[in-house]
Scaffold this active site. Structure first.
Site, PDB file in Angstrom:
ATOM      1  N   LYS A 212      24.273  76.573  26.736  1.00 39.51           N
ATOM      2  CA  LYS A 212      24.346  77.187  28.068  1.00 39.51           C
ATOM      3  C   LYS A 212      25.172  78.476  27.966  1.00 39.51           C
ATOM      4  O   LYS A 212      26.157  78.524  27.212  1.00 39.51           O
ATOM      5  CB  LYS A 212      25.004  76.171  29.011  1.00 39.51           C
ATOM      6  CG  LYS A 212      25.276  76.662  30.408  1.00 39.51           C
ATOM      7  CD  LYS A 212      24.071  76.541  31.309  1.00 39.51           C
ATOM      8  CE  LYS A 212      24.363  77.163  32.678  1.00 39.51           C
ATOM      9  NZ  LYS A 212      23.139  77.456  33.427  1.00 39.51           N
TER      10      LYS A 212
ATOM     11  N   CYS B 208      19.814  86.664  33.652  1.00 47.10           N
ATOM     12  CA  CYS B 208      19.933  85.716  34.763  1.00 47.10           C
ATOM     13  C   CYS B 208      19.702  86.484  36.070  1.00 47.10           C
ATOM     14  O   CYS B 208      20.386  87.478  36.336  1.00 47.10           O
ATOM     15  CB  CYS B 208      21.312  85.059  34.759  1.00 47.10           C
ATOM     16  SG  CYS B 208      21.431  83.820  36.059  1.00 47.10           S
TER      17      CYS B 208
ATOM     18  N   LYS C  54      18.045  88.566  25.234  1.00 48.49           N
ATOM     19  CA  LYS C  54      17.132  87.821  26.115  1.00 48.49           C
ATOM     20  C   LYS C  54      16.767  88.664  27.335  1.00 48.49           C
ATOM     21  O   LYS C  54      17.630  89.089  28.093  1.00 48.49           O
ATOM     22  CB  LYS C  54      17.781  86.498  26.544  1.00 48.49           C
ATOM     23  CG  LYS C  54      16.844  85.639  27.386  1.00 48.49           C
ATOM     24  CD  LYS C  54      17.395  84.246  27.546  1.00 48.49           C
ATOM     25  CE  LYS C  54      16.521  83.374  28.413  1.00 48.49           C
ATOM     26  NZ  LYS C  54      17.055  82.020  28.570  1.00 48.49           N
TER      27      LYS C  54
HETATM   28  C1  FMN Z   1      18.472  75.071  35.680  1.00 44.95           C
HETATM   29  C2  FMN Z   1      18.330  76.235  34.741  1.00 44.95           C
HETATM   30  C3  FMN Z   1      19.462  76.874  34.237  1.00 44.95           C
HETATM   31  C4  FMN Z   1      19.327  77.945  33.360  1.00 44.95           C
HETATM   32  N1  FMN Z   1      20.434  78.538  32.841  1.00 44.95           N
HETATM   33  C5  FMN Z   1      20.327  79.559  31.945  1.00 44.95           C
HETATM   34  C6  FMN Z   1      21.463  80.125  31.331  1.00 44.95           C
HETATM   35  O1  FMN Z   1      22.602  79.711  31.552  1.00 44.95           O
HETATM   36  N2  FMN Z   1      21.272  81.136  30.459  1.00 44.95           N
HETATM   37  C7  FMN Z   1      20.029  81.636  30.152  1.00 44.95           C
HETATM   38  O2  FMN Z   1      19.911  82.561  29.335  1.00 44.95           O
HETATM   39  N3  FMN Z   1      18.934  81.078  30.708  1.00 44.95           N
HETATM   40  C8  FMN Z   1      19.043  80.075  31.589  1.00 44.95           C
HETATM   41  N4  FMN Z   1      17.917  79.498  32.122  1.00 44.95           N
HETATM   42  C9  FMN Z   1      16.582  80.062  31.781  1.00 44.95           C
HETATM   43  C10 FMN Z   1      15.895  79.292  30.644  1.00 44.95           C
HETATM   44  O3  FMN Z   1      16.620  79.355  29.442  1.00 44.95           O
HETATM   45  C11 FMN Z   1      14.464  79.829  30.404  1.00 44.95           C
HETATM   46  O4  FMN Z   1      14.542  81.182  30.012  1.00 44.95           O
HETATM   47  C12 FMN Z   1      13.559  79.740  31.619  1.00 44.95           C
HETATM   48  O5  FMN Z   1      13.870  78.610  32.390  1.00 44.95           O
HETATM   49  C13 FMN Z   1      12.064  79.661  31.252  1.00 44.95           C
HETATM   50  O6  FMN Z   1      11.785  78.610  30.360  1.00 44.95           O
HETATM   51  P1  FMN Z   1      11.308  77.126  30.811  1.00 44.95           P
HETATM   52  O7  FMN Z   1      10.077  77.274  31.664  1.00 44.95           O
HETATM   53  O8  FMN Z   1      11.084  76.404  29.517  1.00 44.95           O
HETATM   54  O9  FMN Z   1      12.444  76.554  31.585  1.00 44.95           O
HETATM   55  C14 FMN Z   1      18.042  78.408  32.997  1.00 44.95           C
HETATM   56  C15 FMN Z   1      16.903  77.745  33.492  1.00 44.95           C
HETATM   57  C16 FMN Z   1      17.026  76.678  34.338  1.00 44.95           C
HETATM   58  C17 FMN Z   1      15.794  75.988  34.844  1.00 44.95           C
END
Ligand code: FMN
Length: 373
Positions: free
Chosen positions: A45, A138, A176
């Site tokens: 995270k 983010c 990212k």
């Molecule tokens: C609840 C939640 C918290 C997230 N927190 C972060 C974070 O702290 N840092 C980050 O770079 N991406 C964060 N993301 C983004 C994910 O790493 C990812 O880029 C995005 O959700 C798309 O991928 P997925 O469809 O597999 O979730 C978060 C996503 C979700 C759903």
């Protein structure tokens, strides 16, 4: 026998499935679980030096369900980690002691100050992390502090910050990207020009989950109000595929050898195959882990291996980027279609009866027509 093992930027992964930054990598307990279940790598995270500024709300998630009840979209307004950085330093160290051969990546985010970025890189590095992911993406909360997507939307700032990081980092660095820009190539190019080892794409898409038609309040609703959040899960996959393709084309043309970690709605081995075919070296999964649990990596590996066996691919490199060649312009599609139709017409004309033995009972009228002036 195909293998999923891969080496990316010198990092040795047993498979390309990486835990994406978010709840599935939010403390040592869950990171341990991820490694035990066989994930290829874990991106923790996102951390920052001063967690006291990070205050989360509840609810912070909202789901979009298909008619079947299945979750297809997921909005979150969660911030980066609210745990003290000192605690993270201890856990990074313990994790590397416990899993010296596994890849642990620190996701970091800081304010627009060189000293803060250099400090966070150096302190994480001292804990033994294997690589960095820079969270420039983010979409909620942090941009109010000029962090996250506020940086990722501005190639000039991105260039400067990546250069600060590259000056201090002794490990690979992935930048990212946010999808909330018109051309993802612009910030990606800025990061790569400043020396980023690779790109991760995409983070969540800025969204509003819905409006409650009884209360007239938008969702997710915190004390009657909301703020736009980040959309993830299966629904974002087509957008993620398009953006990964665009970054992959950029890398191919201008930065050969740099890596790409593909993210967005990955839930199956076949999803992963699609992202690798469009240029991904690794694939990240975040919401998928929240839906199906850490064990889900096993069926994903099996399905990816079955895809490779079917096509006789021995390694991921055998098919990485293979489908990129089939993207072209709309004008070229029109030209190709016209050429195919002309070729068909020519072939039909060629079927004109040339000797009496070619007359057929079922085609008799057409054959007669074809011979008429
Ligand atoms: C609840 C939640 C918290 C997230 N927190 C972060 C974070 O702290 N840092 C980050 O770079 N991406 C964060 N993301 C983004 C994910 O790493 C990812 O880029 C995005 O959700 C798309 O991928 P997925 O469809 O597999 O979730 C978060 C996503 C979700 C759903």
């Amino acid at each position: 026998m195909p293998t999923l093992a891969t080496t990316v930027d010198g990092l040795k992964l047993p498979n390309p499935f990486v835990i994406g930054s978010g709840p599935p990598g939010t403390n040592l307990n869950v990171i341990t679980k991820a490694f035990q279940e066989g994930w290829g790598a874990v991106i923790a995270k996102t951390v920052s030096l001063d967690a006291s500024k990070v205050v989360n709300v509840t609810p912070r998630y909202a789901k979009l369900l298909a008619g079947s009840g299945e979750v297809i979209g997921w909005e979150n307004i969660e911030l980066i980690s609210d745990r003290p950085f000192k605690l993270w330093e201890d856990e990074f160290k313990k994790c590397k002691d416990q899993f010296p051969d596994r890849v642990l990546i620190a996701s970091i985010m800081e304010e627009y100050r060189k000293d803060a970025w250099v400090e966070i890189v150096e302190r994480c590095q001292a804990c033994g992390v294997d690589a960095f992911e820079l969270n420039f993406s983010c979409p909620h909360g942090l941009p109010e502090r000029k962090m996250g997507a506020a940086m990722g939307e501005n190639p000039e700032i991105l260039k400067e910050v990546v250069a600060w990081v590259m000056g201090a980092a002794k490990k690979p660095v992935w930048a990212k990207m946010t999808p909330n820009v018109t051309h993802i190539e612009d910030p990606s190019r800025a990061a790569l020009k400043s020396g980023a080892t690779g790109i991760s794409a995409i983070n969540t898409i800025r969204s509003v989950m819905g409006v409650n038609l009884d209360t007239l309040r938008p969702e997710p609703n915190v004390e009657g109000y909301t703020t736009p959040g980040g959309y993830s899960s299966r629904a974002v996959k087509p957008i993620a595929l398009r953006m990964v393709m665009e970054v992959a084309q950029l890398i191919r043309k201008e930065f050969p050898g740099r890596s790409l970690s593909a993210i967005g709605g990955v839930e199956t081995g076949n999803d992963a195959a699609e992202f690798i075919l469009l240029g991904g070296d690794t694939v990240q999964v975040c919401t998928g882990v929240m839906k199906f649990g850490y064990e889900h990596v096993k069926p994903m590996c099996e399905q990816l291996l079955a895809f490779m066996a079917k096509h006789k691919f021995d390694t991921l490199a055998d098919f990485k980027g293979k489908s990129l060649d089939y993207f072209t312009t709309h004008a070229d599609l029109v030209k190709r279609q016209a050429e195919r139709k002309a070729a068909q017409k020519a072939a039909a004309t060629a079927k004109v009866v040339k000797s009496d033995g070619e007359w057929s009972g079922s085609e008799f009228v057409k054959q007669s027509d074809a011979l008429a002036r």
